[in-house]
Motif scaffolding. Structure first.
Motif, PDB file in Angstrom:
ATOM      1  N   TYR A 126       0.929  -1.201  -0.064  1.00  0.00           N
ATOM      2  CA  TYR A 126       0.128   0.035   0.023  1.00  0.00           C
ATOM      3  C   TYR A 126       0.797   1.319  -0.204  1.00  0.00           C
ATOM      4  O   TYR A 126       2.157   1.175   0.396  1.00  0.00           O
ATOM      5  N   PRO A 127       0.477   2.590  -0.311  1.00  0.00           N
ATOM      6  CA  PRO A 127       1.322   3.668  -0.666  1.00  0.00           C
ATOM      7  C   PRO A 127       1.755   4.132   0.898  1.00  0.00           C
ATOM      8  O   PRO A 127       1.167   3.797   1.802  1.00  0.00           O
ATOM      9  N   GLY A 137       0.995   4.350 -11.246  1.00  0.00           N
ATOM     10  CA  GLY A 137      -0.215   4.082 -12.075  1.00  0.00           C
ATOM     11  C   GLY A 137      -0.295   3.905 -13.388  1.00  0.00           C
ATOM     12  O   GLY A 137      -1.138   2.729 -13.861  1.00  0.00           O
ATOM     13  N   PHE A 163      -6.180  -0.472  -0.636  1.00  0.00           N
ATOM     14  CA  PHE A 163      -5.583   0.222  -1.646  1.00  0.00           C
ATOM     15  C   PHE A 163      -6.188  -0.370  -2.948  1.00  0.00           C
ATOM     16  O   PHE A 163      -6.583   0.812  -3.891  1.00  0.00           O
ATOM     17  N   LYS A 205      -9.123   1.758  -3.764  1.00  0.00           N
ATOM     18  CA  LYS A 205      -8.818   3.117  -4.384  1.00  0.00           C
ATOM     19  C   LYS A 205      -8.907   3.039  -5.861  1.00  0.00           C
ATOM     20  O   LYS A 205      -9.159   4.058  -6.379  1.00  0.00           O
ATOM     21  N   GLN A 224     -12.351   3.530  -6.564  1.00  0.00           N
ATOM     22  CA  GLN A 224     -12.702   5.166  -5.873  1.00  0.00           C
ATOM     23  C   GLN A 224     -13.705   4.793  -5.078  1.00  0.00           C
ATOM     24  O   GLN A 224     -14.708   5.513  -4.916  1.00  0.00           O
ATOM     25  N   ASN A 241      -8.033   6.248   4.653  1.00  0.00           N
ATOM     26  CA  ASN A 241      -8.350   6.902   3.649  1.00  0.00           C
ATOM     27  C   ASN A 241      -7.708   8.282   3.362  1.00  0.00           C
ATOM     28  O   ASN A 241      -6.820   8.513   2.300  1.00  0.00           O
ATOM     29  N   ILE A 276      -3.493   8.515   2.918  1.00  0.00           N
ATOM     30  CA  ILE A 276      -2.674   8.090   1.729  1.00  0.00           C
ATOM     31  C   ILE A 276      -3.726   8.510   0.394  1.00  0.00           C
ATOM     32  O   ILE A 276      -3.641   8.275  -0.688  1.00  0.00           O
ATOM     33  N   ARG A 277      -4.585   9.741   0.818  1.00  0.00           N
ATOM     34  CA  ARG A 277      -5.260  10.402  -0.188  1.00  0.00           C
ATOM     35  C   ARG A 277      -4.550  10.897  -1.353  1.00  0.00           C
ATOM     36  O   ARG A 277      -4.873  10.581  -2.578  1.00  0.00           O
ATOM     37  N   GLN A 293      -1.523  10.308  -2.655  1.00  0.00           N
ATOM     38  CA  GLN A 293      -0.710   9.095  -3.333  1.00  0.00           C
ATOM     39  C   GLN A 293      -1.633   8.448  -4.056  1.00  0.00           C
ATOM     40  O   GLN A 293      -1.487   7.959  -5.312  1.00  0.00           O
ATOM     41  N   SER A 294      -2.840   8.129  -3.397  1.00  0.00           N
ATOM     42  CA  SER A 294      -3.893   7.447  -4.245  1.00  0.00           C
ATOM     43  C   SER A 294      -4.558   8.083  -5.457  1.00  0.00           C
ATOM     44  O   SER A 294      -4.783   7.541  -6.711  1.00  0.00           O
ATOM     45  N   LEU A 317      -4.123   7.159  -9.096  1.00  0.00           N
ATOM     46  CA  LEU A 317      -5.104   6.547  -9.938  1.00  0.00           C
ATOM     47  C   LEU A 317      -5.354   7.407 -11.360  1.00  0.00           C
ATOM     48  O   LEU A 317      -5.781   7.036 -12.535  1.00  0.00           O
TER      49      LEU A 317
END
Length: 940
Positions: A747-748, A767, A788, A791, A794, A872, A875-876, A878-879, A883
């Motif tokens: 995970y990030p 990504g 993750f 994500k 979404q 959530n 790591i927002r 990074q995610s 994405l």
């Protein structure tokens, strides 16, 4: 006869072909008509002038009579009533007759006289204790008509004096009323004293007041002073008027009261309950209203007149205080107390739910209208600030009053009254009253559906889930209807559903979001071991019900609705269509959650989630866009088996690659990659590619450590080798962009910014890299953490996703969630400490969280906020960047076809061991080899 030269003797000829006599006749008729109209106008003018003269002459005569009577009154009783005694109020006295005749509320002298009269009456009441002998003498019934007339005129005059001078006394009304000598207090107290219940003329007096729409006067009195009244002094102001209103509201027109039933437009409910925060002004009146049973009458009155509130409610005070919203807030406050009473009936609860549903619908419609106007303004004129939007916005305090009342006690009381008779019944049978049950479910679900649609608050869901028995009761009803085919009865008896809407729409629209929230806060032990919130066998039944409902809504009903629309047979389509849309969304999300639970630990066969009508024809249709099968694939993909969805995905991917290949036939991207600098070279060269280039073919040439190109032509194998090596290097935890959970899942890294200055650009690159691997069908060995993978879809993560990140924190939160003692003793606050590479940083979960202690009441909110922070928020960034890169190649609708566990299979392939027997049976043998030899070699 010869021409004489005189033209006058010449015969006249009409060139139009008509006789001149006919023309003269038409002219004469027109002149006659105009003359007749002129005479009529003169008569009307004369008549109007006569009426005006009579009016002003009569008015002058009346004013002269008023002056004469006033002067006579002064001579007889004094200019300040200094000659007044108790005999002045007896039937034979001219005192009241003269006063009521000449009194003018706008005349200062008359107002002072009335105040002195009220002062005398209040002093007399304190000494004698009763007005009856004062006004009627020894025998009331012999002079009943005269006494009644004078008393009701005097009471009305006192109220009118306050009403017509309300602006003048605005400041006085908002000051202290501890001294009873204030004019307004004397006037209101006297009016209240004249309608005490023990007086014989009380009903006649109140009837007279109601006929003159006295509640409309009270409304204006309250509104004119409301702005200047502070909360601390409300009771001091309101007591005289509050006492007067408290004596009037019991007169509902029912025995023993003989008052007529008042027009709803001028009733207490319409005129006063539409004043915002009424019960803050009149706390004692609220107690009288709800505890003595009068609230039931007014609820029934509103139930009859609120079928259409248009024309019943008075004009709104202001756009932010619409009458229906104020009525909703005040009615909710009284409903909490009414429902809590032991004698509150089932019918009373259903009437309340009906009224409140209608009022909430009006509020919901206004909110949607404002939102649509705002979106339209933004689309037409670009982005605008909220302050620039001139829509009707509900007052924040009023909205908070409504929400707080709903969540603080109303929901609990409503559910108890509607379902109290069956709360302890775990199953339903034919001996119970079907119609009563259907009415209860319809009333409760209609209100809850509109409330959730209006406010969309988790707070309402939490109350329903953990403070009421709604979920077990509603589930028993749904299961009972499903097993006994009782859904048609709900459609027949429902006041909210219309036409031929399925009966399960309304219950599912409420059950799904509440149960969905409960699953978010349920831990693994509760769900699998303790079988909460429902037994696993019931969960299986729920899956079947949701699956069938979604299939009906997405596959069967669209065809039926098209036929009905063509024949114009559909009625009340707004409610039905809105419910269908909501149930599709909520049922799909709930079924997706249940599929996730089944993926973690299988408790029902996966085939239970699949619809029965899936076949090759359906799959072929799903591969085409804008078809009903494609719509099901987008909104409820789990109705289709995983293998079929993979087939659709690979088909769509191949079609997309083929189109992209035909467009870029002569454009190839060649990467020169140094094996000892594979990550840096790939990052630099891929960042130079456009989206179109990324979707096209990429040829890779490796450069060895001596700077020489490695031999070989990239026909696909070298590219796969490149993808395997680059993903292995990029997702290596030592590089600092990703971390590894206790289960060795990636995970990030929340602290990636402390290691790489351009960490967000790297996440965008990673990504893109993963998207390219999936786009080309290359499996890469990257085991991602489930939260993750959410994500990539979404999706929001919840408490049950936390074990994949931090099992220890998860255990601590579950301990808090189930803690039976006093949580405030643990000295926990709404803050969380982040530890990244030895740097401790405290972060507040809510504003001023460091000062807000965790208690038993807010423990669930604390658990949710901590889980949200870890899964959530941290790591927002990074995610989001990961994405963006991923979506450059893999479209969102492709990802949405699969859940997290299925996505991992698409990325890395199956983790199961190789099935040798299956491989042997599906091998083509040649060159002297055959199956038996294969068996011998395999055994050897």
């Amino acid at each position: 006869m010869f021409f004489s030269g005189d033209p006058s003797t010449r015969k006249r000829v009409a060139l139009g072909g008509r006789s001149t006599k006919e023309n003269d006749r038409q002219k004469l008729l027109e002149q006659t008509r105009l003359e007749r109209e002129r005479r009529s106008w003169l008569r009307k003018q004369t008549s109007a002038a006569t009426k005006i003269q009579k009016f002003y002459r009569g008015r002058r005569d009346v004013e002269a009579a008023h002056i004469q009577t006033r002067e006579q009154f002064y001579r007889n009783y004094g200019k300040h009533c200094e000659k007044v005694d108790s005999t002045c109020f007896c039937p034979d006295s001219a005192f009241l007759r003269q006063l009521l005749f000449f009194f003018n509320a706008n005349n200062v002298g008359d107002f002072k006289i009335l105040v002195e009269v009220c002062r005398f009456l209040q002093q007399y009441l304190q000494e004698q204790g009763n007005f009856e002998s004062l006004f009627s003498g020894m025998d009331y019934f012999s002079r009943k008509a005269l006494v009644d007339y004078r008393v009701k005129q005097l009471a009305y005059t006192c109220i009118q004096a306050v009403y017509k001078n309300r602006c003048k006394f605005k400041n006085q009304l908002s000051t202290s009323f501890k001294e009873c000598s204030q004019p307004v207090v004397l006037l209101l107290d006297t009016a209240a004293s004249l309608i005490k219940p023990n007086l014989p003329w009380v009903c006649k007096t109140i009837e007279y007041l109601l006929q003159r729409n006295i509640f409309a006067n009270f409304r204006e009195i309250v509104l004119i002073v409301q702005e200047s009244i502070k909360t601390a002094s409300c009771s001091e102001f309101s007591y005289p008027l509050e006492r007067l209103l408290g004596l009037m509201i019991p007169h509902t027109g029912h025995m023993p009261c003989s008052c007529p039933i008042v027009d709803p437009r001028w009733s207490f409910s319409s005129q006063l309950l539409t004043i915002p925060f009424l019960w803050q002004l009149f706390p004692h009146l609220k107690e009288v209203f709800v505890t003595q049973g009068y609230g039931k009458h007014y609820v029934n009155q509103m139930a009859l007149c609120m079928k259409s509130h248009t024309g019943v409610l008075p004009k709104d005070i202001s756009p932010e205080f619409p009458g229906y919203a104020c009525l909703l807030g005040n009615t909710l406050e009284t409903a909490v107390v009414v429902l809590a009473q032991a004698d509150c009936s089932f019918e009373m609860a259903t009437d309340l739910a009906t009224i409140l549903t209608q009022l909430l619908e009006a509020l919901a419609c206004q909110k949607k209208y404002n939102q649509e106007n705002k979106e339209s303004s933004i689309s037409d004129e670009g982005a605008i600030a909220d302050d620039d939007f001139m829509g009707t916005i509900l007052n924040k305090d009023l909205e908070q009053q409504i929400i707080h009342t709903i969540t603080s006690g109303f929901l609990l009381q409503l559910i108890n009254v509607l379902f109290g008779w069956m709360l302890h019944a775990r199953s339903l049978n034919h001996e119970q009253t079907d119609e009563r049950l259907v009415v209860a479910v319809d009333a409760a679900c209609a209100f809850l559906h509109v409330a959730l649609d209006t406010f969309s608050l988790d707070q309402i869901l939490i109350v329903l889930a953990y403070r009421t028995e709604l979920v077990p009761v509603l589930w028993n009803f749904i299961k009972w209807c499903h097993e006994n085919d009782k859904w048609p009865s709900l459609t027949e008896h429902s006041q909210y559903l219309g036409g031929e809407a399925p009966g399960w729409l309304l219950p599912l629209s409420v059950f799904c979001p509440v149960f969905k929230l409960m699953l978010m806060l349920t831990d693994n032990e509760e769900f699998y071991e303790h079988e909460k919130p429902l037994p696993l066998e019931d969960v299986r039944c729920l899956v079947v019900i949701l699956r069938q409902a979604l299939w009906q809504l997405l596959w069967v009903l669209p065809v039926l609705n098209q036929v009905k629309a063509a024949k114009n047979l559909s009625n009340n389509r707004n409610h039905s269509e809105m419910l269908q849309h909501k149930v599709i969304m909520e049922a799909s999300q709930l079924l997706s959650q249940l599929l996730d639970w089944n993926s973690r630990r299988q408790f029902i066969p996966p085939s239970i989630f699949h619809a029965d009508g899936i076949n090759e024809t359906f799959i072929a249709q799903a591969m085409l866009e804008n078809t009903r099968a494609d719509d099901i694939l987008r909104q409820a993909p789990f109705l289709i088996p995983f293998t079929s969805r993979v087939k659709i995905f690979t088909s769509q991917l191949a079609s997309h690659r083929q189109r992209q290949g035909s467009q870029s036939l002569f454009t190839r991207n060649r990467f020169r990659i140094r094996r000892d600098h594979i990550l840096e070279d790939a990052y630099n060269q891929m960042n130079k590619c456009s989206e179109e280039d990324l979707r096209g073919l990429i040829r890779v040439t490796f450069i060895n450590e001596f700077g020489v190109e490695e031999a070989g032509i990239d026909g696909g194998g070298i590219f796969k080798d490149f993808m395997e090596n680059i993903t292995r290097a990029a997702f290596d935890c030592q590089y600092g962009l990703f971390k590894e959970s206790s289960d060795h899942l990636l995970y990030p890294n929340p602290g990636s910014g402390l290691i790489h200055e351009q960490h967000l650009q790297f996440f965008h690159f990673l990504g893109t890299l993963l998207g390219k691997a999936m786009y080309e069908g290359v499996l890469v060995d990257i085991p991602f953490a489930t939260f993750f993978l959410s994500k990539l879809k979404q999706k929001h993560n919840y408490l049950n996703d936390l074990p994949s990140l931090d099992p220890e924190l998860y255990r601590h939160l579950i301990f808090l969630k189930n803690y039976k003692g006093n949580l405030s003793e643990l000295e926990l606050y709404f803050v969380i400490v982040n530890n990244e590479y030895g740097e401790l940083r405290e972060e507040e979960l809510v504003p001023n969280g460091k000062d807000q202690r965790v208690t038993n009441e807010n423990a669930i909110a604390f658990v949710r906020l901590v889980a949200n922070q870890r899964l959530n928020l941290q790591i927002r960034q990074q995610s989001v960047h990961f994405l963006r890169g991923f979506h450059q190649l893999i479209r969102k609708e492709w990802v949405d076809m699969f859940n997290e566990h299925e996505l991992q299979l698409l990325i890395s392939g199956s983790l199961e061991s190789l099935d040798v027997d299956d491989l042997r049976d599906n091998t083509n043998y040649a060159g002297g080899y055959h199956k038996c030899l294969g068996v011998l070699l395999g055994n050897g």
